[in-house]
Design a protein around this motif. Structure first.
Motif, PDB file in Angstrom:
ATOM      1  N   UNK A 109     -27.761   3.996  36.681  1.00 19.31           N
ATOM      2  CA  UNK A 109     -27.297   3.498  35.367  1.00 19.31           C
ATOM      3  C   UNK A 109     -25.996   4.413  34.760  1.00 19.31           C
ATOM      4  N   UNK A 110     -26.454   5.909  35.007  1.00 18.82           N
ATOM      5  CA  UNK A 110     -25.614   6.730  34.188  1.00 18.82           C
ATOM      6  C   UNK A 110     -24.303   7.042  35.221  1.00 18.82           C
ATOM      7  N   UNK A 111     -24.625   6.873  36.480  1.00 19.13           N
ATOM      8  CA  UNK A 111     -23.568   7.187  37.393  1.00 19.13           C
ATOM      9  C   UNK A 111     -22.566   5.969  37.894  1.00 19.13           C
ATOM     10  N   UNK A 112     -23.227   4.967  37.686  1.00 15.35           N
ATOM     11  CA  UNK A 112     -22.534   3.608  38.021  1.00 15.35           C
ATOM     12  C   UNK A 112     -22.720   2.613  37.036  1.00 15.35           C
ATOM     13  N   UNK A 113     -23.576   2.325  36.230  1.00 16.67           N
ATOM     14  CA  UNK A 113     -23.793   1.248  35.432  1.00 16.67           C
ATOM     15  C   UNK A 113     -22.815   1.555  34.168  1.00 16.67           C
ATOM     16  N   UNK A 114     -22.987   2.624  33.605  1.00 16.51           N
ATOM     17  CA  UNK A 114     -21.781   3.010  32.600  1.00 16.51           C
ATOM     18  C   UNK A 114     -20.539   3.065  33.101  1.00 16.51           C
ATOM     19  N   UNK A 115     -20.106   3.888  33.968  1.00 13.82           N
ATOM     20  CA  UNK A 115     -18.803   3.699  34.480  1.00 13.82           C
ATOM     21  C   UNK A 115     -18.155   2.341  34.827  1.00 13.82           C
ATOM     22  N   UNK A 116     -19.069   1.496  35.611  1.00 11.80           N
ATOM     23  CA  UNK A 116     -18.646   0.284  35.963  1.00 11.80           C
ATOM     24  C   UNK A 116     -18.231  -0.550  34.600  1.00 11.80           C
ATOM     25  N   UNK A 117     -19.329  -0.438  33.633  1.00  6.99           N
ATOM     26  CA  UNK A 117     -18.908  -1.344  32.416  1.00  6.99           C
ATOM     27  C   UNK A 117     -17.580  -0.857  31.826  1.00  6.99           C
ATOM     28  N   UNK A 118     -17.278   0.624  31.950  1.00  4.66           N
ATOM     29  CA  UNK A 118     -16.049   1.051  31.345  1.00  4.66           C
ATOM     30  C   UNK A 118     -14.983   0.309  32.192  1.00  4.66           C
ATOM     31  N   UNK A 119     -14.800   0.287  33.499  1.00  6.11           N
ATOM     32  CA  UNK A 119     -13.952  -0.294  34.356  1.00  6.11           C
ATOM     33  C   UNK A 119     -13.912  -1.824  34.057  1.00  6.11           C
ATOM     34  N   UNK A 120     -14.931  -2.527  33.793  1.00  4.03           N
ATOM     35  CA  UNK A 120     -14.794  -3.763  33.642  1.00  4.03           C
ATOM     36  C   UNK A 120     -14.238  -4.275  32.186  1.00  4.03           C
ATOM     37  N   UNK A 121     -14.515  -3.443  31.287  1.00  8.83           N
ATOM     38  CA  UNK A 121     -14.080  -3.630  29.850  1.00  8.83           C
ATOM     39  C   UNK A 121     -12.552  -3.281  29.999  1.00  8.83           C
ATOM     40  N   UNK A 122     -12.001  -2.334  30.914  1.00 15.09           N
ATOM     41  CA  UNK A 122     -10.648  -2.251  31.032  1.00 15.09           C
ATOM     42  C   UNK A 122     -10.010  -3.402  31.509  1.00 15.09           C
ATOM     43  N   UNK A 123     -10.506  -3.900  32.574  1.00 16.79           N
ATOM     44  CA  UNK A 123      -9.851  -5.292  33.237  1.00 16.79           C
ATOM     45  C   UNK A 123      -9.893  -6.382  32.095  1.00 16.79           C
ATOM     46  N   UNK A 124     -11.126  -6.207  31.339  1.00 18.84           N
ATOM     47  CA  UNK A 124     -11.292  -7.453  30.444  1.00 18.84           C
ATOM     48  C   UNK A 124     -10.335  -7.266  29.011  1.00 18.84           C
ATOM     49  N   UNK A 125      -9.798  -5.962  28.968  1.00 16.97           N
ATOM     50  CA  UNK A 125      -9.027  -5.704  27.758  1.00 16.97           C
ATOM     51  C   UNK A 125      -9.746  -5.143  26.628  1.00 16.97           C
ATOM     52  N   UNK A 126     -11.036  -4.833  26.731  1.00 17.70           N
ATOM     53  CA  UNK A 126     -12.094  -4.339  25.773  1.00 17.70           C
ATOM     54  C   UNK A 126     -11.980  -2.950  25.576  1.00 17.70           C
ATOM     55  N   UNK A 127     -11.911  -2.070  24.619  1.00 15.65           N
ATOM     56  CA  UNK A 127     -11.786  -0.716  24.523  1.00 15.65           C
ATOM     57  C   UNK A 127     -13.289  -0.166  24.711  1.00 15.65           C
ATOM     58  N   UNK A 128     -13.844  -0.427  25.809  1.00 12.35           N
ATOM     59  CA  UNK A 128     -15.290   0.266  26.215  1.00 12.35           C
ATOM     60  C   UNK A 128     -14.949   1.766  26.742  1.00 12.35           C
ATOM     61  N   UNK A 129     -15.611   2.415  26.024  1.00 17.76           N
ATOM     62  CA  UNK A 129     -15.371   4.126  26.447  1.00 17.76           C
ATOM     63  C   UNK A 129     -16.954   4.804  26.475  1.00 17.76           C
ATOM     64  N   UNK A 130     -16.607   5.980  26.839  1.00 19.08           N
ATOM     65  CA  UNK A 130     -17.774   7.003  26.964  1.00 19.08           C
ATOM     66  C   UNK A 130     -18.218   7.740  25.753  1.00 19.08           C
ATOM     67  N   UNK A 131     -17.540   7.312  24.777  1.00 24.34           N
ATOM     68  CA  UNK A 131     -17.971   7.784  23.390  1.00 24.34           C
ATOM     69  C   UNK A 131     -19.111   7.138  22.786  1.00 24.34           C
ATOM     70  N   UNK A 132     -20.614   7.822  23.271  1.00 26.47           N
ATOM     71  CA  UNK A 132     -21.692   7.055  22.644  1.00 26.47           C
ATOM     72  C   UNK A 132     -22.324   7.710  21.332  1.00 26.47           C
TER      73      UNK A 132
END
Length: 468
Positions: free
Chosen positions: A389-412
Motif C-alpha cells: 500500500x505504501x510503496x504501490x497503492x499511494x503512489x499509484x493513486x497519485x499517478x491516477x489522480x494526475x491522469x484524471x486531473x485531480x490534485x492528489x498528492x503525498x501531503x498527508x
C-alpha cells in the motif's frame, strides 16, 4: 448365372439340394437386379456378387461399431456432466457453507436493496460493513488454498495483492468524486491496521497456541520491508513539511510536483523490490521451520492438503474480489451520511472502520497462518500488505489522480505522517530479533487502540484558500 450366384456352405451337398436352393437365390438376385435397374445402375454390378460378401460384412460391422461408439460418447458426456456438477457442488459447499461467519453474507445484498429503496446512509454503511467481513474471510481462505500450489512467498504476495485490490478500487472511485482526503486517510488507515492490528493479532494468536515455544521468522524479509516502509515515510514526510513550513518555490504547485516525482520513484523502487523478492532472494524467504525438525508443526503441514484445486481457488479469488469491490463502493458513498447519523468523525471512519473491514482478509489469513506456525506467511501478509500500500497503492493513486486531473498528492498532513512514522519505528523494533510471542502481539494491539483514540478526537485543519 446360377453358377455365379450359388453359395453353398457344404461342399458335399447333392445336386438336388442345389436345385432346391437355386430358386430362392434366383429370386433374390432378380429382385436385386430390379432394384438396381430402378436406381439406374448397370446389371453387371450384381453378376459377380454373392449374397454374403466381405464388403457387406465390413459395412455391417462398421455400422454396429458406430452405434456402440455413439452410445459410448453419450455415456461419457453424461459422466463428465455428473462429475462437473459434483465438483461444482463440492466447491460451493467448501467455500460458502463451511464457515459460520458466512451467515453475514445476506447483509451485502440487503445493503444494496436499502440503498436503492430507502437511501438510508446509516443502514447502508452498517450492512455493507457486515457484508464485506465474511467475503474478506473467504478471500483469505481461497488465498490459503492457493498457497498450497504457489509456496509461501508467492502466497503471501497474492494475499496482499487481492486484499489490497478493494482499497485501490475504493480509492479510484473516491478520486472520481474528488474525495482526496478520504483516499489519503483510508490508505493510511490500511497501513496502520496491517502493521499494528493484523500483525499484533497474528503474534498474539500464535503465541497463545504455541505458549511454550517461541515462534521464529526470517529476519531478512522483515529488514527489507522495514526499509521500504521507512522510504515510504520519507516520501510522505517531505511534502507535508514543505507545505507546513511554507517554503515552496511556487506555493501549491511545488508540493504537487514533488509528490508526483516521488511517486514515480517509489513505483520504481517497488518494482525492484518485487524482482528482488521473487527471483534473487527466493530461497531466503522460505519458512525457517521447513528444514529438519526445527519446526514442530512441519509434520502437520505435510499432512495438510488443499480442499479445492488451484483453478477453483483462482476463480473464487476473482469472484470474491469483484463482489467486495461492489459493496465497497456503496460503503464509500455512505460515509458522509453515516458520519452525520452516528455523530462520528469522518477521519475515524476512514482511518479505523474502513481499513478494519477492508483488511479482514489479511486479518483472518494472518491469524490462521500464525496459529499453524507459518509465521513467515503471516509476516508476508501483514507487513507485505503495508509495504504494497505504501510503496504501490499511494503512489499509484497519485499517478491516477494526475491522469484524471485531480490534485492528489503525498501531503498527508503532519498528524497522519507523524502517526505513520512512529508506527513504522515501533514495528521495526518488534521485528529486529526475528522472534515473536503473545506479549509482542498484545503491545501492538494496544498501540493500535491509542491510534484509534487519537483519530476519534482528530479533525482536519481548515483548508487554505490560497492553495489551488
Amino acid at each position: 448365372m446360377t453358377g455365379k450366384v450359388r453359395f453353398s456352405l457344404d461342399p458335399h451337398s447333392s445336386p438336388q439340394m442345389d436345385k432346391i436352393n437355386e430358386k430362392p437365390q434366383l429370386a433374390i438376385v432378380h429382385s436385386h437386379l430390379e432394384m438396381g435397374s430402378m436406381d439406374g445402375r448397370s446389371e453387371h454390378e450384381f453378376e459377380d456378387e454373392s449374397l454374403v460378401t466381405p464388403v457387406n460384412l465390413s459395412r455391417r460391422s462398421n455400422g454396429l461399431n458406430g452405434g456402440y461408439h455413439g452410445s459410448f460418447s453419450t455415456a461419457e458426456q453424461d459422466t463428465n456432466i455428473r462429475s462437473l456438477n459434483d465438483s461444482l457442488w463440492r466447491t460451493l459447499k467448501v467455500v460458502l457453507f463451511t464457515s459460520k461467519i458466512n451467515i453475514l453474507m445476506p447483509c451485502g445484498p440487503l445493503a444494496v436493496f436499502i440503498h436503492h429503496s430507502f437511501d438510508d446512509k446509516g443502514w447502508v454503511f452498517f450492512l455493507s460493513l457486515l457484508g464485506i467481513i465474511p467475503l474478506a474471510e473467504r478471500l483469505g481462505f481461497a488465498t490459503e488454498q492457493l498457497a498450497f500450489f504457489t509456496g509461501p512467498t508467492v502466497g503471501g504476495l497474492l494475499n496482499a495483492t487481492f486484499g489490497n485490490a478493494t482499497e485501490l478500487i475504493i480509492s479510484i472511485h473516491a478520486l472520481k468524486g474528488g474525495m482526496i482526503r478520504v483516499v489519503q486517510q483510508s490508505l493510511l488507515g490500511s497501513i496502520l491496521s496491517n502493521m499494528l492490528l493484523v500483525l499484533g493479532c497474528a503474534f498474539f494468536s500464535g503465541g497463545i497456541v504455541f505458549l511454550k515455544k517461541e515462534q521464529v521468522f526470517d529476519k531478512a524479509a522483515a529488514v527489507v520491508n522495514s526499509g521500504l516502509l521507512l522510504m515510504a515515510v520519507m516520501g510522505l514526510l517531505f511534502p507535508a513539511v514543505l507545505h507546513s513550513t511554507h517554503s515552496e518555490v511556487h506555493y501549491g504547485k511545488s508540493e504537487l510536483a514533488l509528490s508526483r516525482f516521488s511517486s514515480c520513484i517509489m513505483l520504481v523502487a517497488y518494482a525492484s523490490y518485487l524482482v528482488f523478492q521473487l527471483k534473487d532472494q527466493r530461497d531466503s524467504y522460505d519458512p525457517v521451520g521447513e528444514e529438519g525438525c526445527q519446526n514442530e508443526g512441519s509434520t502437520d503441514d505435510e499432512d495438510e492438503v488443499a480442499e479445492i484445486s488451484k483453478w477453483e481457488a483462482i476463480t473464487w479469488l476473482a469472484i470474491l474480489t469483484v463482489w467486495i469491490s461492489v459493496l465497497s463502493d456503496y460503503l464509500v458513498d455512505a460515509i458522509q451520511g453515516a458520519s452525520v447519523a452516528w455523530n462520528i468523525p469522518v477521519a475515524f471512519i476512514s482511518v479505523i472502520l474502513l481499513p478494519i473491514v477492508g483488511n479482514a482478509a489479511e486479518h483472518a489469513s494472518a491469524i490462521i497462518f500464525a496459529m499453524k506456525d507459518k509465521l513467515d506467511i503471516s509476516l508476508g501478509v501483514a507487513i507485505g500488505s503495508s509495504t504494497q500500500i505504501s510503496m504501490f497503492g499511494i503512489p499509484f493513486c497519485v499517478v491516477v489522480g494526475w491522469i484524471m486531473g485531480q490534485p492528489m498528492d503525498l501531503n498527508f498532513q503532519l498528524f497522519e505522517t507523524a502517526t505513520l512514522f512512529i508506527t513504522v519505528l515501533v514495528v521495526a523494533f518488534m521485528l529486529q530479533e526475528g522472534t515473536s510471542n503473545y506479549f509482542k502481539g498484545l503491545m501492538l494491539m494496544l498501540c493500535y487502540l491509542i491510534v484509534a483514540a487519537s483519530f476519534f478526537v482528530h479533525v482536519d485543519p481548515p483548508v487554505d484558500d490560497k492553495k489551488p
